[in-house]
Motif scaffolding. Structure first.
Motif, PDB file in Angstrom:
ATOM      1  N   ILE A  10       0.789  -1.124   0.094  1.00  0.00           N
ATOM      2  CA  ILE A  10       0.108  -0.140   0.110  1.00  0.00           C
ATOM      3  C   ILE A  10       0.751   1.174  -0.086  1.00  0.00           C
ATOM      4  O   ILE A  10       1.709   1.268   0.684  1.00  0.00           O
ATOM      5  CB  ILE A  10      -0.891   0.033   1.287  1.00  0.00           C
ATOM      6  N   ILE A  11       0.636   2.137  -0.772  1.00  0.00           N
ATOM      7  CA  ILE A  11       1.371   3.437  -1.004  1.00  0.00           C
ATOM      8  C   ILE A  11       0.185   4.286  -0.759  1.00  0.00           C
ATOM      9  O   ILE A  11      -0.549   4.776  -1.680  1.00  0.00           O
ATOM     10  CB  ILE A  11       1.972   3.740  -2.248  1.00  0.00           C
ATOM     11  N   CYS A  12       0.185   4.970   0.527  1.00  0.00           N
ATOM     12  CA  CYS A  12      -0.643   6.248   0.898  1.00  0.00           C
ATOM     13  C   CYS A  12      -0.467   7.049   1.941  1.00  0.00           C
ATOM     14  O   CYS A  12      -0.030   6.500   3.197  1.00  0.00           O
ATOM     15  CB  CYS A  12      -2.130   5.242   1.060  1.00  0.00           C
ATOM     16  N   LEU A  70      -2.623   2.110  -4.545  1.00  0.00           N
ATOM     17  CA  LEU A  70      -2.301   3.641  -4.579  1.00  0.00           C
ATOM     18  C   LEU A  70      -3.021   4.549  -4.204  1.00  0.00           C
ATOM     19  O   LEU A  70      -4.452   4.664  -4.864  1.00  0.00           O
ATOM     20  CB  LEU A  70      -1.708   3.643  -6.052  1.00  0.00           C
ATOM     21  N   SER A  71      -2.797   5.281  -3.335  1.00  0.00           N
ATOM     22  CA  SER A  71      -3.541   6.700  -3.081  1.00  0.00           C
ATOM     23  C   SER A  71      -3.842   7.525  -4.034  1.00  0.00           C
ATOM     24  O   SER A  71      -2.751   7.834  -4.954  1.00  0.00           O
ATOM     25  CB  SER A  71      -2.924   7.235  -1.633  1.00  0.00           C
ATOM     26  N   THR A  72      -5.121   8.021  -4.067  1.00  0.00           N
ATOM     27  CA  THR A  72      -5.488   9.099  -5.083  1.00  0.00           C
ATOM     28  C   THR A  72      -5.455  10.499  -4.451  1.00  0.00           C
ATOM     29  O   THR A  72      -5.803  11.442  -5.233  1.00  0.00           O
ATOM     30  CB  THR A  72      -6.767   9.119  -5.708  1.00  0.00           C
ATOM     31  N   GLN A  73      -4.648  10.720  -3.314  1.00  0.00           N
ATOM     32  CA  GLN A  73      -4.953  11.989  -2.807  1.00  0.00           C
ATOM     33  C   GLN A  73      -4.030  13.001  -3.452  1.00  0.00           C
ATOM     34  O   GLN A  73      -4.659  13.980  -3.419  1.00  0.00           O
ATOM     35  CB  GLN A  73      -3.934  11.826  -1.120  1.00  0.00           C
ATOM     36  N   THR A  74      -2.987  12.652  -4.182  1.00  0.00           N
ATOM     37  CA  THR A  74      -2.152  13.569  -5.121  1.00  0.00           C
ATOM     38  C   THR A  74      -2.048  12.949  -6.466  1.00  0.00           C
ATOM     39  O   THR A  74      -1.167  12.091  -6.619  1.00  0.00           O
ATOM     40  CB  THR A  74      -0.939  14.049  -4.438  1.00  0.00           C
TER      41      THR A  74
END
Length: 401
Positions: free
Chosen positions: A6-8, A56-60
């Motif tokens: 997880i990359i977040c 994968l985070s969609t934060q940025t």
């Protein structure tokens, strides 16, 4: 189960996602990174954990897009599932443009999450994830104690590390009398036994503590005398997989006692360098070990390295090959003073000496992957052997008179 990372940057989201994935029974999360890594960090991260799926985070979105491109570049086939708190149409469109087809939305309800995982698993079955892994694995096996196999392994590994674009790991797996720590005057408290004990959870943060870097060579020493320690096959498998993903060349210095873990390493080796000296006891044991490896169908990987050769040998090259029943791949001159000097300073043999040049020749041959001549024994010897006076040799490689 699928291996996932997880990359977040959102810690709360990480915890919820990891818990939800665990409840599905389909995914095992091996590592969580709470920030977007740069390209180099990401490559190390992927090689360390060999994931099949990346959440994968969609934060940025811009940073997420960079990560996706690096994943596609270095590990094709690894599936990416986006994860975030909202799922508006514009976001989904942007994800599709970046090549991401799956999206897991907070609070990660079980049914849609399982459906996404099943689709990803089908994709992986048709196109498995690929992470580059080297096959340049070489073992150095002594015919008997004291023939110089550790000196050979060290100096050839150093020569390999000087080749262009070459990352080399030298591992001392002689738990009975490993010499690398002494030969190089290493002070690292971590050793092969520590690496084996942590093989299942080895990662890019733990590994640098295990090895010592000298110039361009990484060394994993055997530690203190520990003959009772047993390395299990599963530990060897996990450890070697990690090593193969992170180095271009692996060199293993073995004890010669043919332990189970040593045989596991030799089964993974491209070449097994059986080191002996031109003395009857050494040659006899070299023959015995060759026959033993032949029984394990490893004999085609065995290359005989004849160490400490004299200019006027008592046993001729013909007699040596008759005793061994196999051609000598390469010979190395006796340079007692040069080896003693290198041990005194905790370094390696001077590469400008005759012995040092021979180490370089062997290293270059190992990486060139030249074909072996199967239909003509003499051509095979001419191709590899540097036995003075028997076969043609390069003028630059002739012993000094």
């Amino acid at each position: 189960m699928l291996r996932a990372i997880i990359i977040c940057p959102d810690v709360e989201l990480n915890d919820r996602l990891e818990k939800s994935l665990s409840e599905t029974g389909i995914v095992a999360v091996t590592r969580v990174m709470d920030r977007y890594p740069n390209a180099l960090e990401l490559v190390r991260f992927l090689r360390a954990h060999a994931p099949q799926v990346v959440f994968l985070s969609t934060q940025t979105l811009s940073r997420a897009g960079d990560v996706v491109r690096e994943i596609e570049k270095h590990t094709p086939g690894v599936q990416v599932i986006a994860a975030g708190r909202v799922a508006d149409p514009q976001l989904l469109l942007e994800l599709m443009r970046s090549g991401i087809r799956e999206y897991a939305a907070y609070p990660f309800d079980r049914e849609p999450l399982v459906e996404a995982l099943m689709r990803v698993r089908e994709m992986l079955q048709s196109k498995p994830a690929y992470i580059e892994s080297t096959d340049n694995v070489f073992s150095f096996l002594p015919s008997k104690a004291g023939v110089g196999a550790s000196t050979m392994a060290l100096n050839v590994a150093v020569a390999l590390s000087r080749q262009p674009n070459s990352s080399v790991l030298l591992s001392d797996f002689d738990l009975n009398s490993g010499m690398m720590r002494f030969m190089l005057k290493l002070t690292n408290d971590y050793s092969v036994t520590d690496a084996a004990e942590h093989a299942m959870d080895m990662d890019e943060a733990l590994w640098p503590q295990m090895v010592t870097t000298i110039d361009k060579l990484d060394v994993l020493h055997a530690g203190k005398l520990n003959p009772d320690f047993r390395i299990e096959a599963t530990q060897i498998t996990h450890l070697m997989n990690f090593m193969r993903r992170n180095y271009r060349v692996l060199c293993f210095d073995l004890s010669g006692n043919l332990e189970k873990y040593s045989l596991e390493i030799m089964h993974e080796s491209k070449k097994i360098f059986l080191v002996c000296t031109p003395e009857i006891p050494s040659l006899h044991l070299a023959r015995e070990k060759y026959l033993y490896l032949k029984g394990l169908e490893l004999h085609e990987r065995v290359c005989i390295l004849l160490n400490r050769c004299q200019k006027r040998p008592i046993i001729t090259p013909d007699q040596i090959e008759q005793l061994l029943g196999v051609p000598v791949t390469m010979t190395f001159p006796n340079d007692y003073q040069g080896v003693h000097r290198s041990l005194t300073f905790g370094r390696w043999v001077d590469p400008s000496t005759e012995l040092g040049r021979q180490f370089m020749v062997l290293a270059q041959t190992m990486l060139e992957n030249r074909p072996r001549a199967l239909d003509n024994r003499k051509k095979f010897i001419e191709f590899f052997s540097l036995v003075p006076g028997k076969y043609p040799v390069n003028e630059a490689q002739k012993p000094a008179v």
